[in-house]
Motif scaffolding. Structure first.
Motif, PDB file in Angstrom:
ATOM      1  N   PHE A 232       0.830  -1.205   0.000  1.00 55.40           N
ATOM      2  CA  PHE A 232       0.000   0.000   0.000  1.00 55.40           C
ATOM      3  C   PHE A 232       0.870   1.264   0.000  1.00 55.40           C
ATOM      4  O   PHE A 232       0.588   2.227  -0.724  1.00 55.40           O
ATOM      5  CB  PHE A 232      -0.924  -0.008   1.212  1.00 55.40           C
ATOM      6  CG  PHE A 232      -1.922   1.107   1.224  1.00 55.40           C
ATOM      7  CD1 PHE A 232      -3.079   1.028   0.469  1.00 55.40           C
ATOM      8  CD2 PHE A 232      -1.691   2.242   1.991  1.00 55.40           C
ATOM      9  CE1 PHE A 232      -3.995   2.064   0.475  1.00 55.40           C
ATOM     10  CE2 PHE A 232      -2.601   3.285   1.998  1.00 55.40           C
ATOM     11  CZ  PHE A 232      -3.758   3.194   1.244  1.00 55.40           C
ATOM     12  N   ILE A 233       1.946   1.261   0.813  1.00 58.34           N
ATOM     13  CA  ILE A 233       2.855   2.417   0.857  1.00 58.34           C
ATOM     14  C   ILE A 233       3.490   2.645  -0.501  1.00 58.34           C
ATOM     15  O   ILE A 233       3.589   3.777  -0.989  1.00 58.34           O
ATOM     16  CB  ILE A 233       3.933   2.204   1.940  1.00 58.34           C
ATOM     17  CG1 ILE A 233       3.304   2.273   3.326  1.00 58.34           C
ATOM     18  CG2 ILE A 233       5.047   3.250   1.815  1.00 58.34           C
ATOM     19  CD1 ILE A 233       4.252   1.922   4.457  1.00 58.34           C
ATOM     20  N   LYS A 234       3.929   1.570  -1.158  1.00 58.71           N
ATOM     21  CA  LYS A 234       4.561   1.693  -2.471  1.00 58.71           C
ATOM     22  C   LYS A 234       3.572   2.211  -3.516  1.00 58.71           C
ATOM     23  O   LYS A 234       3.928   3.017  -4.386  1.00 58.71           O
ATOM     24  CB  LYS A 234       5.128   0.338  -2.914  1.00 58.71           C
ATOM     25  CG  LYS A 234       6.377  -0.086  -2.162  1.00 58.71           C
ATOM     26  CD  LYS A 234       7.502   0.909  -2.374  1.00 58.71           C
ATOM     27  CE  LYS A 234       8.799   0.459  -1.699  1.00 58.71           C
ATOM     28  NZ  LYS A 234       9.880   1.472  -1.846  1.00 58.71           N
ATOM     29  N   ILE A 235       2.346   1.749  -3.449  1.00 58.83           N
ATOM     30  CA  ILE A 235       1.320   2.213  -4.397  1.00 58.83           C
ATOM     31  C   ILE A 235       1.057   3.708  -4.218  1.00 58.83           C
ATOM     32  O   ILE A 235       0.963   4.463  -5.198  1.00 58.83           O
ATOM     33  CB  ILE A 235       0.020   1.408  -4.216  1.00 58.83           C
ATOM     34  CG1 ILE A 235       0.224  -0.036  -4.693  1.00 58.83           C
ATOM     35  CG2 ILE A 235      -1.130   2.044  -4.996  1.00 58.83           C
ATOM     36  CD1 ILE A 235      -0.941  -0.956  -4.389  1.00 58.83           C
ATOM     37  N   ILE A 236       0.942   4.141  -2.957  1.00 60.59           N
ATOM     38  CA  ILE A 236       0.711   5.570  -2.679  1.00 60.59           C
ATOM     39  C   ILE A 236       1.873   6.413  -3.196  1.00 60.59           C
ATOM     40  O   ILE A 236       1.669   7.471  -3.825  1.00 60.59           O
ATOM     41  CB  ILE A 236       0.508   5.802  -1.171  1.00 60.59           C
ATOM     42  CG1 ILE A 236      -0.793   5.146  -0.701  1.00 60.59           C
ATOM     43  CG2 ILE A 236       0.498   7.288  -0.853  1.00 60.59           C
ATOM     44  CD1 ILE A 236      -2.037   5.691  -1.367  1.00 60.59           C
ATOM     45  N   LYS A 237       3.117   5.966  -2.967  1.00 60.62           N
ATOM     46  CA  LYS A 237       4.277   6.713  -3.450  1.00 60.62           C
ATOM     47  C   LYS A 237       4.311   6.757  -4.974  1.00 60.62           C
ATOM     48  O   LYS A 237       4.644   7.791  -5.568  1.00 60.62           O
ATOM     49  CB  LYS A 237       5.567   6.088  -2.905  1.00 60.62           C
ATOM     50  CG  LYS A 237       5.800   6.334  -1.428  1.00 60.62           C
ATOM     51  CD  LYS A 237       7.159   5.814  -0.983  1.00 60.62           C
ATOM     52  CE  LYS A 237       7.426   6.159   0.466  1.00 60.62           C
ATOM     53  NZ  LYS A 237       8.768   5.706   0.923  1.00 60.62           N
TER      54      LYS A 237
END
Length: 244
Positions: A232-237
């Motif tokens: 999820f963090i990677k997708i947001i970034k």
């Protein structure tokens, strides 16, 4: 009348959104950095095992430390010709240094002012207590690594500070997370992953009629909660960079 009112509201909302987006795009660019220290050794006199002597230019020194300065451009802007100033405490000395952008094969060069002082060789305190580097290009996502070989007169860990006077840029100290998951903070991944996993498990239990399958799927997802948070963090970034 309704069409005119709708058009007016849309126009006003467009102005507000444009203003907020412009403010977002032109906000202060934050460059995150941290400093990692590694103890290398010290001069020791031991009556049983002998003596260890550290010399620098044939003069004894008490200890050696390696300091690694790591910079990362996590803003949504590319930066050019930025000067980085690295300063140590008065009791420490920077013996050697080496810097590079991890996205480039080239070594970082000193600034013209520092190079001039270095060539003159008169202001030794200035030369050995700081390093001024010029970063030709620091694109978004780039990382810079600067290694410093240091010593301290009191056999203590040196203290290094990093500064930058570039317009629109602010240096932000970001300590390294004690535990990481593929470069991201394990704590952040776990907390975020647990929350998302909870929502997924509730949805599975509510919408899947077979309780055995529902419990099994919920248990499998719960086992990989940290990976869910990491994804999820990677997708947001990625979306943030894409929109910028």
């Amino acid at each position: 009348m309704q069409i005119i009112l709708f058009s007016f509201i849309t126009f006003v909302l467009g102005i507000i959104i444009t203003h907020l987006w412009t403010k977002y795009k032109t906000r202060i660019k934050k460059i995150k950095y941290n400093v990692q220290y590694q103890y290398l050794g010290a001069s020791v006199d031991d009556t049983r095992f002998g003596s260890v002597k550290l010399l620098y230019n044939d003069k004894p020194i008490k200890c050696l430390y390696n300091a690694k300065v790591l910079l990362s451009n996590e803003s949504h802007h590319d930066i050019s010709d930025m000067e980085i100033n690295i300063v140590c405490d008065p009791d420490s000395t920077i013996i050697l240094s080496f810097g590079r952008n991890t996205s480039s094969f080239n070594e970082l060069a000193f600034t013209k002012d520092y190079g001039k002082v270095l060539n003159e060789g008169k202001n030794l305190v200035y030369i050995f207590t700081r390093r001024d580097y010029m970063l030709p290009v620091l694109n978004r996502g780039d990382k810079v690594e600067i290694l410093l070989l240091m010593t301290n007169v009191h056999n203590k860990q040196p203290i290094v500070e990093v500064n930058c006077d570039y317009a629109g840029v602010r240096m932000k100290y970001s300590p390294k997370a004690p535990y990481e998951l593929f470069g991201e903070s394990l704590q952040h991944c776990s907390l975020l992953g647990s929350f998302i996993t909870l929502l997924l498990c509730i949805s599975i239990v509510l919408f899947i009629g077979n309780r055995v399958i529902a419990v099994f799927l919920a248990a499998v997802i719960a086992l990989f909660a940290s990976l869910v948070g990491f994804a999820f963090i990677k997708i947001i970034k990625f979306l943030t960079k894409l929109l910028s």
